[in-house]
Design a protein around this motif. Sequence first.
Motif, PDB file in Angstrom:
ATOM      1  N   ALA A 182    -168.268 -46.391 -40.985  1.00 28.97           N
ATOM      2  CA  ALA A 182    -167.131 -47.291 -40.791  1.00 28.97           C
ATOM      3  C   ALA A 182    -167.586 -48.623 -40.194  1.00 28.97           C
ATOM      4  O   ALA A 182    -167.156 -49.702 -40.626  1.00 28.97           O
ATOM      5  CB  ALA A 182    -166.087 -46.626 -39.891  1.00 28.97           C
ATOM      6  N   VAL A 183    -168.467 -48.568 -39.198  1.00 26.51           N
ATOM      7  CA  VAL A 183    -168.945 -49.795 -38.565  1.00 26.51           C
ATOM      8  C   VAL A 183    -169.664 -50.675 -39.588  1.00 26.51           C
ATOM      9  O   VAL A 183    -169.479 -51.898 -39.629  1.00 26.51           O
ATOM     10  CB  VAL A 183    -169.875 -49.467 -37.373  1.00 26.51           C
ATOM     11  CG1 VAL A 183    -170.562 -50.714 -36.861  1.00 26.51           C
ATOM     12  CG2 VAL A 183    -169.087 -48.815 -36.250  1.00 26.51           C
ATOM     13  N   LEU A 184    -170.461 -50.037 -40.450  1.00 29.64           N
ATOM     14  CA  LEU A 184    -171.198 -50.816 -41.447  1.00 29.64           C
ATOM     15  C   LEU A 184    -170.248 -51.495 -42.429  1.00 29.64           C
ATOM     16  O   LEU A 184    -170.425 -52.670 -42.761  1.00 29.64           O
ATOM     17  CB  LEU A 184    -172.190 -49.914 -42.193  1.00 29.64           C
ATOM     18  CG  LEU A 184    -173.343 -49.396 -41.331  1.00 29.64           C
ATOM     19  CD1 LEU A 184    -174.275 -48.529 -42.157  1.00 29.64           C
ATOM     20  CD2 LEU A 184    -174.117 -50.549 -40.717  1.00 29.64           C
ATOM     21  N   VAL A 185    -169.219 -50.746 -42.879  1.00 27.54           N
ATOM     22  CA  VAL A 185    -168.248 -51.349 -43.801  1.00 27.54           C
ATOM     23  C   VAL A 185    -167.583 -52.554 -43.131  1.00 27.54           C
ATOM     24  O   VAL A 185    -167.393 -53.607 -43.741  1.00 27.54           O
ATOM     25  CB  VAL A 185    -167.192 -50.307 -44.239  1.00 27.54           C
ATOM     26  CG1 VAL A 185    -166.057 -50.980 -45.006  1.00 27.54           C
ATOM     27  CG2 VAL A 185    -167.834 -49.238 -45.098  1.00 27.54           C
ATOM     28  N   LEU A 186    -167.279 -52.394 -41.847  1.00 28.34           N
ATOM     29  CA  LEU A 186    -166.625 -53.459 -41.086  1.00 28.34           C
ATOM     30  C   LEU A 186    -167.432 -54.764 -41.115  1.00 28.34           C
ATOM     31  O   LEU A 186    -166.880 -55.856 -41.073  1.00 28.34           O
ATOM     32  CB  LEU A 186    -166.456 -52.985 -39.643  1.00 28.34           C
ATOM     33  CG  LEU A 186    -165.620 -53.831 -38.689  1.00 28.34           C
ATOM     34  CD1 LEU A 186    -164.164 -53.756 -39.077  1.00 28.34           C
ATOM     35  CD2 LEU A 186    -165.803 -53.339 -37.258  1.00 28.34           C
ATOM     36  N   LEU A 188    -175.003 -52.206 -32.681  1.00 24.59           N
ATOM     37  CA  LEU A 188    -175.689 -51.587 -31.543  1.00 24.59           C
ATOM     38  C   LEU A 188    -174.769 -51.553 -30.330  1.00 24.59           C
ATOM     39  O   LEU A 188    -174.655 -50.543 -29.634  1.00 24.59           O
ATOM     40  CB  LEU A 188    -176.964 -52.362 -31.197  1.00 24.59           C
ATOM     41  CG  LEU A 188    -178.144 -52.247 -32.145  1.00 24.59           C
ATOM     42  CD1 LEU A 188    -179.278 -53.149 -31.695  1.00 24.59           C
ATOM     43  CD2 LEU A 188    -178.623 -50.810 -32.211  1.00 24.59           C
ATOM     44  N   VAL A 189    -174.097 -52.688 -30.079  1.00 24.74           N
ATOM     45  CA  VAL A 189    -173.211 -52.762 -28.913  1.00 24.74           C
ATOM     46  C   VAL A 189    -172.077 -51.755 -29.062  1.00 24.74           C
ATOM     47  O   VAL A 189    -171.761 -50.999 -28.141  1.00 24.74           O
ATOM     48  CB  VAL A 189    -172.653 -54.198 -28.751  1.00 24.74           C
ATOM     49  CG1 VAL A 189    -171.550 -54.226 -27.719  1.00 24.74           C
ATOM     50  CG2 VAL A 189    -173.769 -55.155 -28.365  1.00 24.74           C
ATOM     51  N   ILE A 190    -171.463 -51.718 -30.255  1.00 19.56           N
ATOM     52  CA  ILE A 190    -170.343 -50.800 -30.460  1.00 19.56           C
ATOM     53  C   ILE A 190    -170.802 -49.350 -30.316  1.00 19.56           C
ATOM     54  O   ILE A 190    -170.164 -48.539 -29.641  1.00 19.56           O
ATOM     55  CB  ILE A 190    -169.712 -51.015 -31.855  1.00 19.56           C
ATOM     56  CG1 ILE A 190    -169.043 -52.395 -31.913  1.00 19.56           C
ATOM     57  CG2 ILE A 190    -168.688 -49.930 -32.170  1.00 19.56           C
ATOM     58  CD1 ILE A 190    -168.542 -52.789 -33.279  1.00 19.56           C
TER      59      ILE A 190
END
Lengths: 306, 327
Positions: free
Chosen positions: A168-172, A153-155
């Motif tokens: 990409a964020v989820l994979v991270l 959420l923050v990103i």
Amino acid sequence: MSGYSIDTETARDRLRNEFDRARRTLAVVWQDTGAKVGLLTLAGFVFIGIFGPLLAPHHPIEDTLRRGGAMMRLSSPSPKAPLGTTSFGKDVLSQFLAGARPTLIIGLFGGVGTGVLGFLVGLTSGYFGGRVDELLMRLTDLTFALPLLPMSLVILSFVTPNVWLITAVLVLFLWKMPARVIRSEVMTVKERTFVKSARARGAGHLRTMFLHVTPNVLGIGFLYTAYAVGWSIVAGASLAFLGFGDPTTTSWGRMLEQVFRSGAMRVAWWWVLPPAIGIAAVTTAVFLVGRAFEEIVNPELRSEQE
Amino acid sequence: MSFRRFLIKRTAIAAVLTLVAVSIIFATLRLLPSDPFSGLVASGSLTPEQVAELRAMYGLDEPIYVQYLKYVRNLFTLQFGVSLTQQRPVGEIIVPALVNTLVLLLPALVVTAVISSIAGMYAGWTRGSRFEQAGIVVTTFFRATPVFVTGIFLLIVFAYGLGWLPAFGMRSPMANPEGYAQTYLSVDFLRHYILPFSATVLFYSGDFLMLARNSVVERKGSEFLMLHRAKGLSEMEQLARAGRNSLLPLVTYFALRTGMLFQGVITLEVVFAWPGIGRALVQAILNQDYPTVQAAVFIMALAVIVMNLTADVAYAKLDPTVEAGDV
């Protein structure tokens, strides 16, 4: 399998073995009723994901349905709009058909990305042990400590979210799950004789890792990739529901956000149910197939039945 | 490695992890392009003098490393600063929200852990039965479906369709309770409590059920049970003994779940408008209220780290076959 150097012949043999194994696995999974329903559901979902936007009678966002001169706001299902309309006069059926695609992309690429990255980290960590292991495991501990949804959420709050960025964020944040499991599997496999003999015959690290260790942990890798598809879909839909989805496309999570925010949830069941059932059906299908597959991968669970 | 050394090592790792996690949160929020204060001046809600005051309060006029040190020191003394949008200490916002979340989730988690573990053990014992099949499919459905979707289904049926229960918030708008007893022990609260509580229980039931079932299945063929059977114990007595041996993974899993509690159900709090910490976080992010965001994310991360540590320690302490050095 042995540690002899591999010529094309044996490589082909091994590949054929793997295919055989995959076919037999699928046959066993197919015997489980839940998994069968799950696989059919997933096939339907992939079909809508690919062809949905083409099948949609209207553009999900641009077209506004009208009857006479008036916009069709919150109209219940009718011949003109088989699944009714939204408060903005958009066709729910079209949104539903088009909304499968972002869900499919996030699930597929988020899941596969998570599976591959987690597999590589777990393999490296378990195979080398020592300092490499210590470093990588502390890194996974760290990603466990950084909470997935709040951090995403923050990103996503300071960039414009799009489907690929969300993936990409989820994979991270998701690779840590398979990494840990693969690592512990690799640690038991690498102690087995055929791995040691391969090393003794002078096989390099990469060769040993990918030709001797990998085939024995691949099943677990696939299992966690399948689960990761489910986690990605859930996380993607949750982000969209909280208002952090791709604002330019229609997704099922975003449909739910709009019906919730507009306050129409109280009356417009036709607007709520399609995306809600869509998400629930797909994620359940993924996990049902995973469960059936787990029975095969985890030998301790099939002790009696076979 | 002795248990004592193991404990010290684990605690040290947890402390370092907390520090790194906190630093990453700090860095992420500093990377945000927009200044949280500029918007407030532009909207006229604060005068430039007040902004200068605020900046001084956060030390935003100081070099970045000083800001960082103060930030870390403040977090560890639980001084979260002042909210940018509500003009009151973040603690006053976060603590009641945290209590609301715990009141909702802890009982739900305990209830799920007990009921679905027992159901799972029974399912594993009667492997292949209808009960097992149905249990797996039903709990898989609720585990797989995002919790807010389950919440929406419950709302549509019980709040909008049947009209039995309220759909929104933690108490009715007219209620004006004072103190914890009046807040949490009233029929009004109970009516608001049932739906989010049920959604949480349904959501978490699958993991405990499968975990308990799998460990009973794994143990069913083992020798100590044959001994019990030979001794003439009834089916239920045998199951009780197999179940006792399955408790360890359940206990550690319970600890891990408790750590992830706050983050897992953010969407649930939003869908039921439950005034908890998850909803506070979402609102703070939307309002660019960074001190509140920092505090909420910090608490969520800390919960995970502390409960992971607890799970590790419990595992090493409870299972005599685990060599602490391997953990």
